[in-house]
Design an enzyme around this catalytic site. Structure first.
Site, PDB file in Angstrom:
ATOM      1  CD  GLU A  49      -2.832   1.270   2.396  1.00 56.94           C
ATOM      2  OE1 GLU A  49      -2.696   0.509   3.370  1.00 56.94           O
ATOM      3  OE2 GLU A  49      -3.805   2.021   2.233  1.00 56.94           O
ATOM      4  CB  CYS A 240      -7.359   3.212   4.276  1.00 55.01           C
ATOM      5  SG  CYS A 240      -7.722   2.367   5.809  1.00 55.01           S
ATOM      6  CG  ASN A 374      -9.052  -2.160   2.743  1.00 55.08           C
ATOM      7  OD1 ASN A 374      -8.377  -3.186   2.834  1.00 55.08           O
ATOM      8  ND2 ASN A 374      -8.942  -1.162   3.594  1.00 55.08           N
ATOM      9  CD  GLU A 375      -9.443  -2.385   7.951  1.00 57.53           C
ATOM     10  OE1 GLU A 375      -8.432  -3.006   8.247  1.00 57.53           O
ATOM     11  OE2 GLU A 375      -9.559  -1.166   8.195  1.00 57.53           O
TER      12      GLU A 375
HETATM   13  O1  AHR Z   1      -2.176  -1.302   6.926  1.00 55.98           O
HETATM   14  C1  AHR Z   1      -2.604  -0.044   7.292  1.00 55.98           C
HETATM   15  C2  AHR Z   1      -4.104   0.104   7.231  1.00 55.98           C
HETATM   16  O2  AHR Z   1      -4.728  -0.695   8.187  1.00 55.98           O
HETATM   17  C3  AHR Z   1      -4.755  -0.306   5.952  1.00 55.98           C
HETATM   18  O3  AHR Z   1      -4.719   0.704   5.016  1.00 55.98           O
HETATM   19  C4  AHR Z   1      -6.165  -0.583   6.361  1.00 55.98           C
HETATM   20  O4  AHR Z   1      -6.785  -1.541   5.543  1.00 55.98           O
HETATM   21  C5  AHR Z   1      -6.046  -0.990   7.802  1.00 55.98           C
HETATM   22  O5  AHR Z   1      -6.917  -0.274   8.595  1.00 55.98           O
END
Ligand code: AHR
Length: 653
Positions: A49, A240, A374-375
Site C-alpha cells: 500500500e 484504506c 478493503n476493510e
Molecule cells: O495497513 C494499514 C491500514 O490498516 C490499511 O490501510 C487498512 O486496511 C487498515 O486499517
C-alpha cells in the site's frame, strides 16, 4: 529421600527467582505416512500500500517531488528564482496541465531557475548514474538551453550537464548525470542558460540502475527485498487507499495506466489521517500504477491480487451514508472491475487488453482473483458487493472473489461480515488483525475449529503490535508462533499478507512495518525474516505434528507445525519456543520408510535473548536467520531449542 536432579534444579531456581534452564525432553511426532491438505502456492505473500511513502519516495524510484507541478500549490517541493511562471495553456498532458515557463531574468547578473528538494532530499551514490529527463518546448522561435545540476547540502555543485531545446512542440529531452560522491540530502537545480524562454514539464530524475533496468523503474534494493521473500501472492494497492478519504480520492486503477506523464495526480489519504504524523506533501503520481504492479507481481513470482473500491469511501471517516455511492450508482465501479480483468487477461484486440499490449505486455498477466472492498463492514457492504459478485460471476465464472470481514478479528461486525460472505459465496474472506503479543499467542489455535464449509480465509492484514510499536524481536516471535496456526489449517487458510510493507524513516504514518528505508539504505525487520522463513519453507502439504497426541499450540511455550515438500522431497518442521527456557525436543518422523537417507538436513534459526531488539538502518543484522546443519538419529531428530527462538528444520532426502 534422594531428590531427583531436575527437582533440585527447580528448587534452586525458585529460590533464585529464575527459570530452570533445562527441561525434560519433549516428544513430538510427525506423521509422515499421511500426506495432509495441500498448502496453496499463494499461502505466504505481500501486501503493498502507498502508506509511509511506500510508492512515491519509496519503491517507485522517481527522485523528484511534484515533477508535473500538479500539487495544489504548484511549486510545492520546488524553490524558484528569477522569472518563473506556472502556466497551463496548450499543455503537453491534458490530465496534468501545469508546466513552468522560465524567462530570462533580465539582467546579466541575475538568474532564472528552480530547484527541487526531492523526497526528504535527493540521495545520490558515488559513481552511480542518474537519468534526468524533462518535457520541453520553446514558446518562441530560437534555441533554448538549461543547465542541470546536482548540488550537495551546502550548495556545492556535484555534477552539471547542459540541455538544448530545439522545438516549438513539446518533446522529451534527457541527459545522464554521474554523482562524484555519495550525498543523502542533495538537490536538483536547473538554471535557464539561454536568452530565449523555455517551457518545462514532467521534470524527472531516476537512478539508471533500477530493478530490471526499467526507465520508469523501481528502487532496486526494495524490489529485491520483495523478491527475496519468495511471495506467493501480491495484494495491492491497499488498504484504506482503495477507499479514499472520500470517493473523490479513492484509488481508480484507470487513472494509473497509460502514458506515465498523463496519469492524473491524486491526493494520498495518508497525508492527514494522523495529525501527529502529518505530511501535507503526500500525493500519488501513479508513476507506479496497475501496469507496473502487475509487472512486479510477475517479476517476484507472486499471483497478483488487486483490491478495488466497492463504492464505499473509508467507513472510519465517513459515517454519513451519503458519502458513499448508492447501490444504484455502482455501475461504473462494477465496470471498473470487469475492465480490470480485461486489462490483465484480455486479448490484445480488446480495448483494455490492447492498452496492456501497448504498454509493453501483450501476454496476459493471468489474473485469477480480486478483492472487492478493503476493510468494509455493516449492511452497507454486502448490498454493494452482491451486484459485483453477480456481474463478475456472469462473465468470468471461475474468477475468485474476495470479500471483507471488516477491521476486527471478532465481534458483531465480524460475525455479520462472515455470515454475509457465506451467503454471497465469496471464495475467500479477508480478515485483518493488528493485535498485541498475547492475542497472537492465544490465537495460534484460531482456525483449528473454523467452519470448513464456507469461504476460505485470507489473512490480508496482520501484525503483532507491541506497546512500543517497534518491529522488535518479541513481535516477530509471536507472529512466527501464530503463523503455525495458518499452516496447520492450510485447508482453510489459503493466503496471508503482513501489513504494512514499507516505511520511510523520515515519512512514516504507521508502524510497525516490514521493511524500513531511507533514501540510500533499507533494512529488513526481524518480522521480515519470519515472513521469509515461511515463504521459503512453504512445502506442498501439511503433515500432522503432535505432542501427546495434541497439536503443539502453546503448551510449554511451544508452537509447531510440519509440512512435506513434494518437489524437493523435504520434511519441513517449524517450531517457535516462546518460553524462557531452553527446551529439549525429540521429533520422531513416524512412518518413515526404511532405508531413507537424509542427504541434507539443516536448521535455520532466528534467535535473540533480547525481546526488544530490532534491526535498524544502523544495525541491520541485529537478528538474522542463521543456518546450521543437523543430524538425525534414524527417524528421530533431537534438538535443543534455545529460549526465544524460531527454528525451521529442513530434512531433505
Ligand atoms: O495497513 C494499514 C491500514 O490498516 C490499511 O490501510 C487498512 O486496511 C487498515 O486499517
Amino acid at each position: 529421600m534422594k531428590k531427583p536432579l531436575f527437582f533440585v534444579v527447580l528448587m534452586f531456581s525458585v529460590i533464585l527467582g529464575t527459570q530452570p534452564t533445562i527441561s525434560q525432553t519433549l516428544n513430538m511426532q510427525v506423521d509422515v505416512k499421511k500426506v495432509g491438505s495441500p498448502i496453496q502456492s499463494t499461502m505466504y505473500g505481500i501486501f503493498f500500500e502507498d502508506i509511509n511513502y511506500g510508492a512515491d519516495g519509496g519503491l517507485y524510484a522517481e527522485m523528484i517531488k511534484n515533477r508535473s507541478f500538479e500539487f495544489p500549490q504548484s511549486l510545492l517541493g520546488w524553490t524558484s528564482f528569477g522569472k518563473v511562471e506556472v502556466r497551463d495553456d496548450k499543455p503537453a498532458f491534458t490530465n496534468n496541465p501545469h508546466f513552468v515557463r522560465l524567462h530570462d531574468a533580465g539582467h546579466s547578473d541575475k538568474q532564472t531557475g528552480l530547484d527541487n528538494e526531492g523526497f526528504f532530499g535527493v540521495a545520490v551514490k558515488q559513481n552511480a548514474t542518474y537519468r534526468f529527463s524533462v518535457w520541453g518546448r520553446l514558446p518562441e522561435a530560437g534555441t533554448g538551453s538549461i543547465r542541470v545540476e546536482l548540488i550537495d547540502g551546502a550548495s556545492n555543485v556535484l555534477v552539471k550537464e547542459n540541455l538544448t531545446f530545439d522545438s516549438k512542440e513539446w518533446k522529451k529531452y534527457q541527459v545522464i548525470l554521474k554523482a562524484p560522491k555519495t550525498e543523502a540530502k542533495a538537490r536538483l537545480r536547473i538554471f535557464l542558460t539561454s536568452k530565449a524562454a523555455v517551457d518545462l514539464d514532467h521534470v524527472s530524475l531516476f537512478p539508471v540502475d533500477t530493478w530490471k533496468g526499467r526507465e520508469n523503474g523501481l528502487r532496486k534494493d526494495l524490489a529485491q527485498a520483495l523478491y527475496d521473500l519468495h511471495p506467493g501472492v501480491f495484494r495491492f494497492p491497499g488498504g484504506c487507499i482503495v477507499e479514499g478519504t472520500d470517493l473523490e480520492t479513492r484509488y481508480q486503477w484507470k487513472n494509473t495506466v497509460g502514458q506515465v506523464e498523463n496519469r492524473k495526480l491524486n491526493e494520498n489519504r495518508w497525508q492527514y489521517t494522523f495529525t501527529h504524523r502529518f505530511f501535507p506533501d503526500y500525493f500519488q503520481t501513479y508513476g507506479m500504477g496497475f501496469f507496473e504492479l502487475f509487472q512486479l507481481s510477475e517479476d517476484i513470482g507472486a499471483e497478483p491480487l488487486p483490491v478495488l473500491s466497492c463504492g464505499l469511501a473509508c467507513q472510519f471517516q465517513n459515517k454519513d451514508e451519503k458519502a458513499h455511492a448508492s447501490v444504484k450508482e455502482l455501475d461504473p465501479y462494477i465496470q471498473d472491475a470487469l475492465d480490470l480483468i480485461e486489462f490483465a487477461n484480455g486479448d490484445v484486440t480488446t480495448k483494455w487488453g490492447k492498452l496492456r499490449a501497448d504498454m509493453g505486455h501483450p501476454t496476459p498477466f493471468n489474473l485469477k482473483m480480486m478483492a472487492v472492498g478493503n476493510e468494509q463492514w455493516g449492511a452497507l457492504y454486502p448490498e454493494r458487493l452482491e451486484p459485483f459478485v453477480k456481474a463478475i460471476r456472469a462473465k468470468y465464472p471461475t474468477f475468485k472473489i474476495i470479500g471483507s470481514a471488516g477491521p476486527s478479528p471478532d465481534g458483531k461486525d465480524f460475525e455479520f461480515g462472515w455470515k454475509e460472505m457465506k451467503r454471497l459465496k465469496t471464495d475467500l474472506v479477508d480478515e485483518h488483525y493488528y493485535k498485541d503479543p498475547k492475542w497472537f499467542l492465544t490465537n495460534a489455535t484460531r482456525y483449528d475449529a473454523y467452519d470448513r464449509k464456507g469461504p476460505k480465509v485470507f489473512a490480508g492484514e496482520y501484525a503483532c503490535h507491541v506497546q512500543s510499536v517497534k518491529n522488535n524481536f518479541e513481535s516477530a516471535l509471536c507472529e512466527a508462533a501464530f503463523m503455525t496456526g495458518f499452516e496447520r489449517n492450510a485447508d482453510l487458510v489459503q493466503m496471508c499478507t503482513y501489513a504494512p510493507l514499507f516505511a520511510h524513516v523520515d515519512g512514516y504514518q504507521w508502524r510497525p512495518d516490514l521493511i524500513w528505508f531511507d533514501n540510500l539504505r533499507s533494512v529488513r525487520s526481524v518480522n521480515y525474516y519470519v515472513q521469509q522463513l515461511y515463504g521459503m519453507n512453504k512445502g506442498t502439504n501439511v503433515l500432522a505434528l503432535t505432542m501427546n497426541n495434541q497439536p503443539v499450540t502453546g503448551k510449554d511455550g511451544l508452537y509447531a507445525t510440519a509440512a512435506w515438500d513434494k518437489s524437493s522431497k523435504t520434511y519441513i518442521i517449524k517450531i517457535a519456543n516462546t518460553s524462557d527456557k531452553e527446551q529439549s525436543v525429540s521429533i520422531m518422523l513416524a512412518g518413515l520408510k526404511k532405508g531413507v537417507v537424509f542427504a541434507k538436513s539443516t536448521c535455520t534459526k532466528l534467535h535473540s535473548p533480547d525481546l526488544d531488539v530490532e534491526n535498524t538502518l544502523e544495525n541491520p543484522n541485529a537478528v538474522v536467520p542463521v543456518e546450521i546443519p543437523v543430524t538425525l538419529d534414524g527417524n528421530v531428530l533431537n534438538v535443543k531449542l534455545e529460549s526465544k527462538t524460531f527454528a525451521v528444520y529442513r530434512l531433505q532426502y
